[in-house]
Scaffold this active site. Structure first.
Site, mmCIF file in Angstrom:
data_model
loop_
_atom_site.group_PDB
_atom_site.id
_atom_site.type_symbol
_atom_site.label_atom_id
_atom_site.label_comp_id
_atom_site.label_asym_id
_atom_site.label_seq_id
_atom_site.Cartn_x
_atom_site.Cartn_y
_atom_site.Cartn_z
ATOM 1 C CG ASP A 1 -2.047 1.030 1.079
ATOM 2 O OD1 ASP A 1 -2.220 1.564 -0.046
ATOM 3 O OD2 ASP A 1 -2.727 1.321 2.093
ATOM 4 C CG ASP B 1 -3.930 -7.222 -4.158
ATOM 5 O OD1 ASP B 1 -4.937 -7.970 -4.093
ATOM 6 O OD2 ASP B 1 -3.969 -5.986 -3.950
ATOM 7 C CD GLU C 1 -2.069 -0.757 -3.742
ATOM 8 O OE1 GLU C 1 -1.873 0.158 -2.909
ATOM 9 O OE2 GLU C 1 -3.173 -1.291 -3.922
#
Length: 440
Positions: free
Chosen positions: A199, A340, A229
Protein backbone atom coordinates in the site's frame (compact mmCIF):
# COMPACT_ATOMS: atom_id res chain seq x y z
CA UNK A 1 71.95 -45.04 65.15
CA UNK A 2 71.56 -44.36 68.89
CA UNK A 3 73.11 -46.94 71.28
CA UNK A 4 71.10 -47.94 74.36
CA UNK A 5 73.74 -49.93 76.39
CA UNK A 6 77.20 -48.94 77.60
CA UNK A 7 80.27 -49.34 75.43
CA UNK A 8 83.77 -50.35 76.42
CA UNK A 9 85.32 -47.65 78.57
CA UNK A 10 88.81 -46.66 79.61
CA UNK A 11 90.56 -48.60 82.46
CA UNK A 12 89.51 -45.97 85.00
CA UNK A 13 85.80 -46.38 84.15
CA UNK A 14 85.68 -50.21 84.30
CA UNK A 15 85.76 -50.51 88.10
CA UNK A 16 82.66 -50.62 90.25
CA UNK A 17 84.49 -49.92 93.61
CA UNK A 18 86.89 -47.26 94.74
CA UNK A 19 89.87 -49.65 95.13
CA UNK A 20 91.85 -50.25 91.99
CA UNK A 21 92.32 -53.91 91.10
CA UNK A 22 95.33 -55.55 89.66
CA UNK A 23 95.27 -57.34 86.35
CA UNK A 24 95.45 -60.72 88.06
CA UNK A 25 92.47 -59.95 90.36
CA UNK A 26 90.28 -58.85 87.51
CA UNK A 27 89.64 -62.48 86.59
CA UNK A 28 88.39 -63.54 90.07
CA UNK A 29 86.44 -60.66 91.52
CA UNK A 30 82.72 -60.15 90.78
CA UNK A 31 82.84 -56.42 91.01
CA UNK A 32 85.67 -55.98 88.67
CA UNK A 33 85.58 -55.58 84.94
CA UNK A 34 85.15 -58.77 82.99
CA UNK A 35 87.54 -60.10 80.45
CA UNK A 36 86.68 -60.49 76.82
CA UNK A 37 85.98 -64.21 77.32
CA UNK A 38 83.65 -63.57 80.30
CA UNK A 39 81.67 -60.90 78.50
CA UNK A 40 79.74 -63.60 76.75
CA UNK A 41 78.14 -64.87 80.02
CA UNK A 42 77.75 -61.69 82.07
CA UNK A 43 74.60 -59.53 81.70
CA UNK A 44 75.94 -56.47 83.54
CA UNK A 45 79.04 -55.89 81.55
CA UNK A 46 79.59 -54.52 78.12
CA UNK A 47 78.90 -56.98 75.35
CA UNK A 48 81.21 -57.94 72.55
CA UNK A 49 80.42 -57.47 68.91
CA UNK A 50 79.41 -61.12 68.64
CA UNK A 51 76.97 -60.82 71.56
CA UNK A 52 75.25 -57.75 70.18
CA UNK A 53 73.09 -59.95 67.95
CA UNK A 54 71.37 -61.65 70.97
CA UNK A 55 71.19 -58.88 73.56
CA UNK A 56 68.16 -56.56 73.70
CA UNK A 57 69.81 -53.90 75.86
CA UNK A 58 73.04 -53.46 74.00
CA UNK A 59 73.94 -51.26 71.07
CA UNK A 60 72.85 -52.57 67.70
CA UNK A 61 75.25 -53.41 64.93
CA UNK A 62 74.65 -52.63 61.29
CA UNK A 63 73.40 -56.20 60.74
CA UNK A 64 70.95 -55.90 63.65
CA UNK A 65 69.29 -52.77 62.28
CA UNK A 66 66.95 -55.03 60.37
CA UNK A 67 65.40 -56.60 63.52
CA UNK A 68 65.86 -54.14 66.37
CA UNK A 69 62.97 -52.14 67.84
CA UNK A 70 65.06 -49.09 68.58
CA UNK A 71 64.09 -45.70 67.28
CA UNK A 72 65.05 -45.11 63.64
CA UNK A 73 66.46 -41.88 62.39
CA UNK A 74 64.29 -39.45 60.50
CA UNK A 75 65.45 -40.47 57.04
CA UNK A 76 64.60 -44.16 57.66
CA UNK A 77 61.26 -43.30 59.20
CA UNK A 78 59.89 -42.01 55.88
CA UNK A 79 59.69 -45.51 54.42
CA UNK A 80 58.29 -47.39 57.46
CA UNK A 81 54.97 -47.41 59.18
CA UNK A 82 56.39 -48.81 62.49
CA UNK A 83 59.42 -47.84 64.51
CA UNK A 84 61.50 -50.77 63.28
CA UNK A 85 63.25 -50.60 59.93
CA UNK A 86 62.56 -53.61 57.74
CA UNK A 87 64.89 -55.31 55.31
CA UNK A 88 64.00 -55.74 51.68
CA UNK A 89 63.32 -59.45 52.29
CA UNK A 90 61.00 -58.73 55.25
CA UNK A 91 58.90 -56.21 53.36
CA UNK A 92 57.00 -59.07 51.76
CA UNK A 93 55.79 -60.54 55.11
CA UNK A 94 55.24 -57.50 57.33
CA UNK A 95 51.79 -55.88 57.34
CA UNK A 96 52.91 -52.56 58.82
CA UNK A 97 55.84 -51.93 56.54
CA UNK A 98 56.11 -50.46 53.04
CA UNK A 99 54.78 -52.69 50.33
CA UNK A 100 56.86 -54.30 47.64
CA UNK A 101 56.04 -53.90 43.97
CA UNK A 102 54.29 -57.30 43.93
CA UNK A 103 52.14 -56.47 46.97
CA UNK A 104 51.12 -52.98 45.89
CA UNK A 105 47.97 -54.30 44.26
CA UNK A 106 46.74 -56.39 47.26
CA UNK A 107 47.76 -54.68 50.51
CA UNK A 108 45.62 -52.14 52.36
CA UNK A 109 48.55 -50.43 54.12
CA UNK A 110 49.63 -46.90 53.42
CA UNK A 111 52.15 -46.96 50.57
CA UNK A 112 55.04 -44.58 50.29
CA UNK A 113 54.76 -41.57 48.01
CA UNK A 114 56.26 -43.28 44.99
CA UNK A 115 53.87 -46.19 45.29
CA UNK A 116 50.77 -44.04 45.95
CA UNK A 117 50.19 -43.73 42.23
CA UNK A 118 49.05 -47.32 41.85
CA UNK A 119 47.21 -47.76 45.19
CA UNK A 120 43.45 -47.74 44.75
CA UNK A 121 42.24 -46.50 48.13
CA UNK A 122 45.00 -44.02 48.85
CA UNK A 123 44.99 -40.35 48.03
CA UNK A 124 46.77 -40.09 44.66
CA UNK A 125 49.29 -37.44 43.88
CA UNK A 126 48.49 -34.79 41.30
CA UNK A 127 49.99 -36.63 38.36
CA UNK A 128 48.04 -39.79 39.11
CA UNK A 129 44.72 -38.05 39.82
CA UNK A 130 43.82 -38.47 36.16
CA UNK A 131 43.62 -42.27 36.48
CA UNK A 132 41.95 -42.50 39.90
CA UNK A 133 38.28 -43.27 39.65
CA UNK A 134 36.93 -41.92 42.93
CA UNK A 135 39.30 -39.05 43.40
CA UNK A 136 38.72 -35.48 42.35
CA UNK A 137 40.07 -35.19 38.79
CA UNK A 138 42.32 -32.37 37.74
CA UNK A 139 41.13 -29.80 35.23
CA UNK A 140 42.53 -31.56 32.19
CA UNK A 141 40.84 -34.84 33.09
CA UNK A 142 37.47 -33.32 34.00
CA UNK A 143 36.35 -33.96 30.43
CA UNK A 144 36.64 -37.74 30.86
CA UNK A 145 35.27 -38.06 34.41
CA UNK A 146 31.68 -39.23 34.38
CA UNK A 147 30.40 -37.68 37.58
CA UNK A 148 32.46 -34.53 37.54
CA UNK A 149 31.35 -31.16 36.26
CA UNK A 150 32.44 -31.01 32.59
CA UNK A 151 34.33 -28.05 31.26
CA UNK A 152 32.72 -25.73 28.70
CA UNK A 153 34.09 -27.53 25.65
CA UNK A 154 32.77 -30.88 26.86
CA UNK A 155 29.33 -29.63 27.94
CA UNK A 156 27.93 -30.48 24.52
CA UNK A 157 28.83 -34.16 24.90
CA UNK A 158 27.86 -34.66 28.55
CA UNK A 159 24.45 -36.30 28.82
CA UNK A 160 23.23 -34.65 31.99
CA UNK A 161 24.91 -31.33 31.55
CA UNK A 162 23.35 -28.02 30.67
CA UNK A 163 23.57 -27.29 26.94
CA UNK A 164 25.77 -24.42 25.87
CA UNK A 165 24.42 -21.12 24.56
CA UNK A 166 24.54 -22.03 20.87
CA UNK A 167 22.40 -25.11 21.45
CA UNK A 168 19.92 -23.12 23.58
CA UNK A 169 19.53 -20.49 20.86
CA UNK A 170 18.72 -23.13 18.27
CA UNK A 171 16.25 -24.85 20.59
CA UNK A 172 18.01 -28.22 20.63
CA UNK A 173 18.20 -30.63 23.59
CA UNK A 174 21.56 -31.39 25.25
CA UNK A 175 23.87 -33.58 23.21
CA UNK A 176 22.01 -32.92 19.98
CA UNK A 177 24.82 -31.35 17.94
CA UNK A 178 24.14 -33.80 15.10
CA UNK A 179 20.46 -32.83 15.13
CA UNK A 180 21.46 -29.16 15.01
CA UNK A 181 23.57 -29.70 11.91
CA UNK A 182 20.78 -31.71 10.31
CA UNK A 183 18.20 -29.01 11.06
CA UNK A 184 20.41 -26.31 9.56
CA UNK A 185 20.92 -28.37 6.41
CA UNK A 186 17.16 -28.86 6.11
CA UNK A 187 16.57 -25.12 6.50
CA UNK A 188 19.11 -24.44 3.77
CA UNK A 189 17.08 -26.56 1.33
CA UNK A 190 13.83 -24.67 2.06
CA UNK A 191 12.63 -21.76 -0.05
CA UNK A 192 11.01 -18.92 1.91
CA UNK A 193 8.66 -16.52 0.10
CA UNK A 194 6.84 -13.37 1.21
CA UNK A 195 4.04 -11.88 -0.86
CA UNK A 196 2.74 -8.46 0.25
CA UNK A 197 0.76 -5.51 -1.06
CA UNK A 198 2.52 -2.76 0.89
CA UNK A 199 0.00 0.00 0.00
CA UNK A 200 2.58 2.53 -1.13
CA UNK A 201 -0.27 4.80 -2.23
CA UNK A 202 -1.17 5.48 1.40
CA UNK A 203 0.96 8.40 2.55
CA UNK A 204 -0.12 8.20 6.21
CA UNK A 205 2.93 7.41 8.40
CA UNK A 206 4.64 5.94 5.36
CA UNK A 207 8.24 6.30 6.67
CA UNK A 208 7.39 4.43 9.86
CA UNK A 209 5.53 1.74 7.94
CA UNK A 210 8.34 1.30 5.41
CA UNK A 211 10.88 1.13 8.22
CA UNK A 212 8.83 -1.61 9.93
CA UNK A 213 8.74 -3.57 6.66
CA UNK A 214 12.53 -3.38 6.40
CA UNK A 215 12.89 -4.59 9.97
CA UNK A 216 10.64 -7.56 9.28
CA UNK A 217 12.54 -8.52 6.12
CA UNK A 218 15.90 -8.24 7.88
CA UNK A 219 14.66 -10.35 10.77
CA UNK A 220 13.15 -13.15 8.66
CA UNK A 221 15.56 -12.96 5.71
CA UNK A 222 13.24 -14.46 3.04
CA UNK A 223 14.68 -15.76 -0.23
CA UNK A 224 12.00 -14.17 -2.42
CA UNK A 225 9.83 -11.09 -1.77
CA UNK A 226 6.92 -10.34 -4.14
CA UNK A 227 5.59 -6.78 -3.66
CA UNK A 228 2.62 -4.84 -5.00
CA UNK A 229 1.63 -1.17 -4.92
CA UNK A 230 5.16 0.13 -4.82
CA UNK A 231 5.99 3.75 -5.59
CA UNK A 232 9.42 5.21 -6.31
CA UNK A 233 10.01 6.84 -2.87
CA UNK A 234 9.02 3.58 -1.17
CA UNK A 235 11.26 1.30 -3.22
CA UNK A 236 14.12 3.80 -2.94
CA UNK A 237 13.79 3.56 0.83
CA UNK A 238 13.98 -0.25 0.64
CA UNK A 239 17.01 -0.18 -1.63
CA UNK A 240 18.95 2.07 0.70
CA UNK A 241 18.64 -0.50 3.47
CA UNK A 242 18.45 -3.86 1.69
CA UNK A 243 20.18 -3.57 -1.68
CA UNK A 244 23.40 -5.08 -0.28
CA UNK A 245 21.68 -8.43 0.23
CA UNK A 246 18.90 -8.33 -2.37
CA UNK A 247 18.54 -7.90 -6.10
CA UNK A 248 15.63 -5.55 -6.93
CA UNK A 249 13.39 -5.99 -9.99
CA UNK A 250 10.81 -3.31 -10.75
CA UNK A 251 7.64 -3.85 -12.77
CA UNK A 252 7.35 -0.14 -13.63
CA UNK A 253 8.71 3.35 -13.10
CA UNK A 254 5.65 5.57 -13.07
CA UNK A 255 2.71 5.59 -10.70
CA UNK A 256 2.47 2.42 -8.65
CA UNK A 257 3.80 -0.95 -9.75
CA UNK A 258 4.94 -4.42 -8.70
CA UNK A 259 8.43 -5.53 -7.75
CA UNK A 260 10.59 -8.45 -6.64
CA UNK A 261 13.45 -8.82 -4.21
CA UNK A 262 15.77 -11.84 -4.64
CA UNK A 263 18.28 -12.79 -1.96
CA UNK A 264 21.69 -12.64 -3.62
CA UNK A 265 23.26 -15.44 -1.58
CA UNK A 266 20.48 -17.89 -2.46
CA UNK A 267 18.81 -16.86 -5.71
CA UNK A 268 20.53 -16.41 -9.07
CA UNK A 269 18.69 -14.14 -11.52
CA UNK A 270 18.77 -15.35 -15.13
CA UNK A 271 16.19 -13.20 -16.93
CA UNK A 272 13.21 -10.90 -16.39
CA UNK A 273 10.15 -10.00 -18.47
CA UNK A 274 7.05 -7.82 -18.18
CA UNK A 275 3.78 -8.91 -19.83
CA UNK A 276 1.22 -6.14 -19.99
CA UNK A 277 -2.51 -6.69 -19.60
CA UNK A 278 -3.72 -4.96 -22.75
CA UNK A 279 -7.24 -4.26 -21.55
CA UNK A 280 -6.34 -3.10 -18.06
CA UNK A 281 -7.71 0.31 -17.16
CA UNK A 282 -5.32 0.56 -14.20
CA UNK A 283 -2.01 -0.12 -15.94
CA UNK A 284 -1.60 -3.61 -14.47
CA UNK A 285 0.91 -6.19 -15.75
CA UNK A 286 2.62 -9.50 -15.04
CA UNK A 287 6.27 -9.39 -13.84
CA UNK A 288 8.25 -12.60 -14.58
CA UNK A 289 11.75 -13.64 -13.43
CA UNK A 290 13.70 -16.76 -14.42
CA UNK A 291 15.96 -17.79 -11.54
CA UNK A 292 17.99 -20.63 -10.06
CA UNK A 293 17.56 -21.85 -6.51
CA UNK A 294 20.18 -24.41 -5.42
CA UNK A 295 20.56 -25.42 -9.06
CA UNK A 296 16.80 -25.82 -9.54
CA UNK A 297 15.07 -23.75 -12.25
CA UNK A 298 12.26 -21.56 -11.01
CA UNK A 299 9.94 -19.17 -12.79
CA UNK A 300 8.69 -16.48 -10.40
CA UNK A 301 5.63 -14.34 -11.19
CA UNK A 302 3.85 -11.50 -9.45
CA UNK A 303 0.96 -9.22 -10.40
CA UNK A 304 -1.68 -6.86 -9.11
CA UNK A 305 -4.99 -7.76 -10.77
CA UNK A 306 -7.69 -5.25 -11.55
CA UNK A 307 -9.33 -3.83 -8.42
CA UNK A 308 -12.97 -3.38 -7.34
CA UNK A 309 -16.03 -5.52 -7.85
CA UNK A 310 -17.03 -3.72 -11.02
CA UNK A 311 -13.94 -4.97 -12.84
CA UNK A 312 -14.51 -8.68 -12.22
CA UNK A 313 -14.50 -9.54 -15.95
CA UNK A 314 -11.07 -7.98 -16.53
CA UNK A 315 -9.75 -9.52 -13.37
CA UNK A 316 -10.82 -12.99 -14.50
CA UNK A 317 -9.28 -12.34 -17.90
CA UNK A 318 -6.00 -11.47 -16.20
CA UNK A 319 -6.19 -14.68 -14.15
CA UNK A 320 -6.69 -16.72 -17.32
CA UNK A 321 -3.68 -15.07 -18.94
CA UNK A 322 -1.50 -15.88 -15.91
CA UNK A 323 -2.66 -19.51 -15.92
CA UNK A 324 -1.76 -19.81 -19.60
CA UNK A 325 1.70 -18.36 -18.96
CA UNK A 326 2.26 -20.86 -16.16
CA UNK A 327 1.29 -23.77 -18.41
CA UNK A 328 3.61 -22.58 -21.18
CA UNK A 329 6.76 -22.71 -19.04
CA UNK A 330 9.01 -25.71 -19.91
CA UNK A 331 8.39 -28.88 -17.92
CA UNK A 332 11.80 -28.82 -16.24
CA UNK A 333 10.95 -25.52 -14.51
CA UNK A 334 8.82 -25.04 -11.39
CA UNK A 335 6.48 -22.01 -11.57
CA UNK A 336 5.40 -19.97 -8.54
CA UNK A 337 2.96 -17.06 -8.77
CA UNK A 338 2.15 -14.72 -5.89
CA UNK A 339 0.26 -11.44 -5.86
CA UNK A 340 -2.70 -9.31 -4.93
CA UNK A 341 -5.30 -10.92 -7.20
CA UNK A 342 -8.36 -9.09 -5.82
CA UNK A 343 -10.19 -12.33 -6.66
CA UNK A 344 -13.39 -13.44 -4.98
CA UNK A 345 -13.91 -17.14 -4.45
CA UNK A 346 -16.91 -17.16 -6.77
CA UNK A 347 -14.83 -15.72 -9.61
CA UNK A 348 -12.21 -18.46 -9.29
CA UNK A 349 -14.92 -21.11 -9.12
CA UNK A 350 -16.54 -19.70 -12.27
CA UNK A 351 -13.37 -19.78 -14.30
CA UNK A 352 -11.57 -22.70 -12.68
CA UNK A 353 -7.84 -23.51 -12.51
CA UNK A 354 -5.81 -25.80 -14.80
CA UNK A 355 -5.16 -29.29 -13.45
CA UNK A 356 -1.44 -28.61 -13.26
CA UNK A 357 -1.88 -25.49 -11.09
CA UNK A 358 -2.59 -25.63 -7.37
CA UNK A 359 -3.71 -23.00 -4.88
CA UNK A 360 -1.03 -23.24 -2.16
CA UNK A 361 -3.43 -22.31 0.65
CA UNK A 362 -5.77 -25.10 -0.41
CA UNK A 363 -2.84 -27.46 -0.82
CA UNK A 364 -1.92 -26.86 2.84
CA UNK A 365 -5.44 -27.79 3.95
CA UNK A 366 -7.06 -24.34 3.96
CA UNK A 367 -5.74 -23.17 7.34
CA UNK A 368 -8.25 -20.78 8.86
CA UNK A 369 -5.66 -18.56 10.55
CA UNK A 370 -4.39 -17.33 7.17
CA UNK A 371 -7.59 -17.37 5.13
CA UNK A 372 -8.27 -13.62 4.99
CA UNK A 373 -5.50 -11.33 3.79
CA UNK A 374 -7.73 -8.24 3.57
CA UNK A 375 -9.71 -7.81 6.77
CA UNK A 376 -11.31 -4.43 7.47
CA UNK A 377 -12.74 -5.73 10.75
CA UNK A 378 -9.24 -5.82 12.25
CA UNK A 379 -7.13 -3.64 9.98
CA UNK A 380 -8.13 -0.02 10.44
CA UNK A 381 -5.69 1.64 8.04
CA UNK A 382 -8.41 2.54 5.53
CA UNK A 383 -11.04 3.40 8.15
CA UNK A 384 -13.79 2.10 5.87
CA UNK A 385 -17.45 2.30 6.76
CA UNK A 386 -18.26 -1.16 5.49
CA UNK A 387 -16.45 -4.23 6.85
CA UNK A 388 -15.36 -7.21 4.84
CA UNK A 389 -12.96 -10.14 4.83
CA UNK A 390 -11.57 -11.51 1.60
CA UNK A 391 -8.67 -13.66 0.42
CA UNK A 392 -7.29 -11.21 -2.10
CA UNK A 393 -3.65 -12.32 -1.89
CA UNK A 394 -2.91 -15.80 -3.28
CA UNK A 395 -0.09 -18.14 -4.24
CA UNK A 396 -0.31 -20.58 -7.16
CA UNK A 397 2.17 -23.40 -7.84
CA UNK A 398 2.86 -25.44 -10.94
CA UNK A 399 5.31 -28.26 -10.47
CA UNK A 400 8.00 -29.25 -12.92
CA UNK A 401 6.93 -32.51 -14.56
CA UNK A 402 10.16 -33.68 -16.17
CA UNK A 403 11.66 -36.85 -14.68
CA UNK A 404 14.47 -36.26 -12.22
CA UNK A 405 13.57 -32.62 -11.53
CA UNK A 406 13.03 -31.87 -7.80
CA UNK A 407 9.50 -31.01 -6.71
CA UNK A 408 8.69 -27.89 -4.70
CA UNK A 409 6.23 -28.70 -1.90
CA UNK A 410 4.64 -26.13 0.46
CA UNK A 411 5.48 -26.62 4.14
CA UNK A 412 3.83 -23.75 5.98
CA UNK A 413 1.94 -20.50 5.60
CA UNK A 414 1.37 -17.59 7.96
CA UNK A 415 0.10 -14.02 7.83
CA UNK A 416 2.46 -11.14 8.62
CA UNK A 417 2.06 -7.48 9.59
CA UNK A 418 -0.64 -8.22 12.18
CA UNK A 419 0.90 -5.94 14.82
CA UNK A 420 -0.10 -2.29 15.00
CA UNK A 421 2.88 0.06 15.01
CA UNK A 422 3.56 2.84 17.52
CA UNK A 423 2.18 5.30 15.00
CA UNK A 424 -1.19 3.52 15.40
CA UNK A 425 -1.05 2.14 11.86
CA UNK A 426 -0.31 -1.27 10.35
CA UNK A 427 2.42 -1.75 7.75
CA UNK A 428 -0.30 -2.04 5.09
CA UNK A 429 -4.05 -2.44 4.68
CA UNK A 430 -3.21 -6.01 3.53
CA UNK A 431 -1.65 -8.75 5.63
CA UNK A 432 1.40 -10.27 4.06
CA UNK A 433 1.76 -14.00 3.30
CA UNK A 434 4.91 -15.79 4.51
CA UNK A 435 5.23 -19.25 3.00
CA UNK A 436 8.00 -21.88 3.05
CA UNK A 437 8.61 -24.65 0.51
CA UNK A 438 10.81 -27.74 0.61
CA UNK A 439 12.45 -29.45 -2.34
CA UNK A 440 11.69 -33.16 -2.81
Amino acid sequence: MEQVCAVEESPERKTTSSTPISKEEKKTTGSTPISKEEKKTTGSTPISKEEKKTTGSTPISKEEKKTTSSTTNRKKGRKTTSSTPISKEEKKTTGSTPISEEEKKTTGSTPNRKEEKKTTGSTPNRKEEKKTTGSTPNRKEEKKTTGSTPNRKEEKKTTGSTPNRKEEEEGNPPGSSDDTVKTKEEEDTKLSVICWNVDGLDGEEQPQRARALCSYLILNSPDVVLLQELIQPYISFLKQRLETNYTFIEGGKQGYFTGMMLKKSRITLLDTKIDRFRLSQMGRNLLVAQVLFRGQKLCLMTSHFESCRAHAAERMRQLRMVMNRMKEVPDDVTVLFGGDTNLRDVEVATMGLPDCVRDVWEQLGEPEHCRYTWDTYVNTNLDMEFKNRLRFDRLYLRQATKDGVPQLAPDSMALTGLEKLKCDRYISDHWGIHCTFSTQ
